[in-house]
Design an enzyme around this catalytic site. Sequence first.
Site, PDB file in Angstrom:
ATOM      1  N   HIS A 183      -0.699  68.225 -10.613  1.00  0.00           N
ATOM      2  CA  HIS A 183      -1.960  67.267 -10.772  1.00  0.00           C
ATOM      3  C   HIS A 183      -1.280  65.660 -11.400  1.00  0.00           C
ATOM      4  CE1 HIS A 183      -5.596  65.726 -13.513  1.00  0.00           C
ATOM      5  NE2 HIS A 183      -5.659  65.352 -12.280  1.00  0.00           N
TER       6      HIS A 183
ATOM      7  N   GLU B  31       0.850  66.622 -14.582  1.00  0.00           N
ATOM      8  CA  GLU B  31       0.531  67.874 -15.157  1.00  0.00           C
ATOM      9  C   GLU B  31       0.906  68.947 -14.265  1.00  0.00           C
ATOM     10  OE1 GLU B  31      -3.362  67.850 -18.230  1.00  0.00           O
ATOM     11  OE2 GLU B  31      -3.902  67.603 -16.163  1.00  0.00           O
TER      12      GLU B  31
END
Length: 698
Positions: free
Chosen positions: A429, A441
């Site tokens: 992410h 992430e």
Amino acid sequence: MSVTTYEIIDGIGVIRLNNPPVNALSHALRDGICKAVKKAQKDASKAIVIICEGRTFIAGADITEFGKPPKAPSLPDMLNVIESSNKIVVAAIHGTALGGGFETALTAHYRIALNSAKVGLPEVKLGLLPGAGGTQRTPRLAGIEPALDMITSGNPIAAAKAEKLGLVDCVVEGELLQGAIAYAKSLAADKAQLKRARDIEIKPSKSQALLFERYRAKMAKRARGQKAPQNIIACVEAAIGQDMDAGLKTERELFMELMTGPQSAAMRHMFFAERQGAKVDGLAKDTALRPINKVGIIGAGTMGGGIAMNFANVGIPVTLIEVNQEGLDRGMGIIEKNYAITVSKGKMSEAQKANCLKLIGGSTHYDALADVDLVIEAVFENVDIKKEVFSKLDAVCKPGAILATNTSYQDIDAIAGATSRPADVIGLHFFSPANVMKLLEVVRGSASADDVIATSMAMAKTIRKVPVLAGNCYGFIGNRMLRPYGREAQLCLIEGASPEQIDKVMQGWGMAMGPLAVGDLAGLDIGYKARQGLSAEQKGDPKSYCIADALVEMGRLGQKSGSGYYKYDPATRARHNDPEVMKVVEQQAKAQGIARRAISDEEILERLTYAWINEGAKILEEGIAQRPSDIDVVYCFGYGFPAYRGGPMHYADHIGLDKVYKRICEFAKQHGQANWAPAKLLKQLAKEGKTFAQWAAR
Ligand code: 3HC
Ligand code: NAI
């Protein structure tokens, strides 16, 4: 094994430092240097060289010793011993001479550096200032403005530039020890003077006052809310028109003020949090990594294009896949424009831009991904489309390829389930703009293989991102915590605040932008569209979204339509308050049966920040984040949280969990359990009188 050794080589006393990993100035190192310099005063050596083993010259004071009782010799004591040596001391620099390390070199009488070396004073990044003479010796050697630039930015400079500025005396290539000994011998043979920066005098002049004023204003803007840059300017000012010891006294006082204050504690916490975040608990250190030499990206939209740039920037070729040639051309056009901006800012040359662009190819056929090592999907945020993409990837990608999704919210396991190889599937992410934002992430699915996780964490470092591992839940760490924060912003708005009051409170507290201004920037239609796919129960209390819905239905989509929570000047994009919005707010409050009231700034701040903290505690309870400091990394690197407050969980520790818990219980009474049921972990720690940091170290 001793961290310092001393021997005479070819008539020169060589002090070697060996304190891995970065030769930080621990007590043992300081003590060893003092003893060796003193010993050299009495032996047959003609001059002294200080040189380091390992990857770098001294990288600074030992940050792990900060906050502990000082042990003699202190760093200033050690520097006194070096500076007052009767024999010439030469600092021989390789790698990065940083902070107290560079201050040590500045205290030596001469500095020789490898061409590849860098020097700098990065203390400002730890909420500190160079506290061992750096603010006094740098302006004496390099001049006031270069010193202000270097110390307030904290950015290191190359050896060649340092030589030009007078901070380094000699730059060499090849073998440093040999070069340093030869240099020391020639200085001794020439009976060169013991050059001490302290002997240089900076005369006061009228133009200096203006310069300092300009820097103060610049720093108030660039480092809003931070104390260290202002203290640095005061220290450099103290180097003018008075002797070194008076300047050092000011430096020590202002250094100690920062060292014992909350901002530096928060920034030192972030230094270690960033490094800790890259570590995965329970994963063998020697987990073999999968090679990543070729990357595929699906979707050349806002995110896909930015993600592609990260890989091209480090020389990894990328293939972009789009639905049609038009999409591909549009995506490539945006990438080219972004690179052109980087060139225009002087951060990249035309040749570098051309090289990067050469590394980004495009196709409208998935077959082009047959030999890539990693694919990152960045198509529309719709789980069915994503599943379809992953089943196609399963069919074309080679065995062992990592299949990643950049989804913001969707279930990684559901996406992995569309393939025959869920162990190879993971969430990566990125944050927008993906070529700029540092956070990554890494979202582990229930089947993600250990080596897929380890490779993703290492890959993040390769492309200069800051990775944090997250578990699989709606919104992972960052976006999950954003929901209650956004909810409280909406509720404060409908209950009585204005958009500008809320944004002013949060920006004034240190956020890069307030929540409603961020909404306008991202586009209010994004949340609106996402809500359309949710059930009434999933959407939650209409009070928390009815204003946003009403604005979108009026065509106010945010900056892109020229209005949202604010009005935007079409030419300058300047933001203006809009009485029309307050009419909408009042209508919606009426429709929801709310009597609007005055809401204090303090209530806004507490509701928004405590909403984060409570959700963060739930994320820890559930094991979605490995540790509280990982949440802090997510917020500081991905969401514009002020590093000098150390992220939401460190901030909670700073306030005191007991206080936070009690206030959340009051909110639960006033506003209902649905939004404010306190996290079990928060309740437990508040009762035990502990902090999140203590819980993490359990
Ligand atoms: N003190 C203690 N530990 C340090 C340290 C320091 N100054 N600098 C780095 N480390 C540790 C890191 O925590 C890390 O530990 P880990 O392996 O257990 O996680 C390890 O050394 C390696 O660090 P990096 O992962 O950051 O290694 P890199 O090779 O990527 O970077 C570096 C090396 C550029 C030296 C980077 O570590 C860095 O920027 N260090 C901080 C430099 C700094 O801020 N110096 C100023 C300190 S304050 C000071 O000197 C005050 C004085 O003015 C009085
Ligand atoms: P976007 O709408 O800008 O781009 C999506 C692109 O994917 C479009 O160019 C579209 O043509 C292409 N596409 C759609 N289906 C495709 C397919 N089957 N094959 C190939 N290409 C296809 O969307 P954006 O903003 O880039 O978002 C992409 C993903 O990244 C979403 O999952 C989103 O949640 C996520 N994300 C978005 C962020 C943002 O701020 N925009 C931040 C972080 C994640």
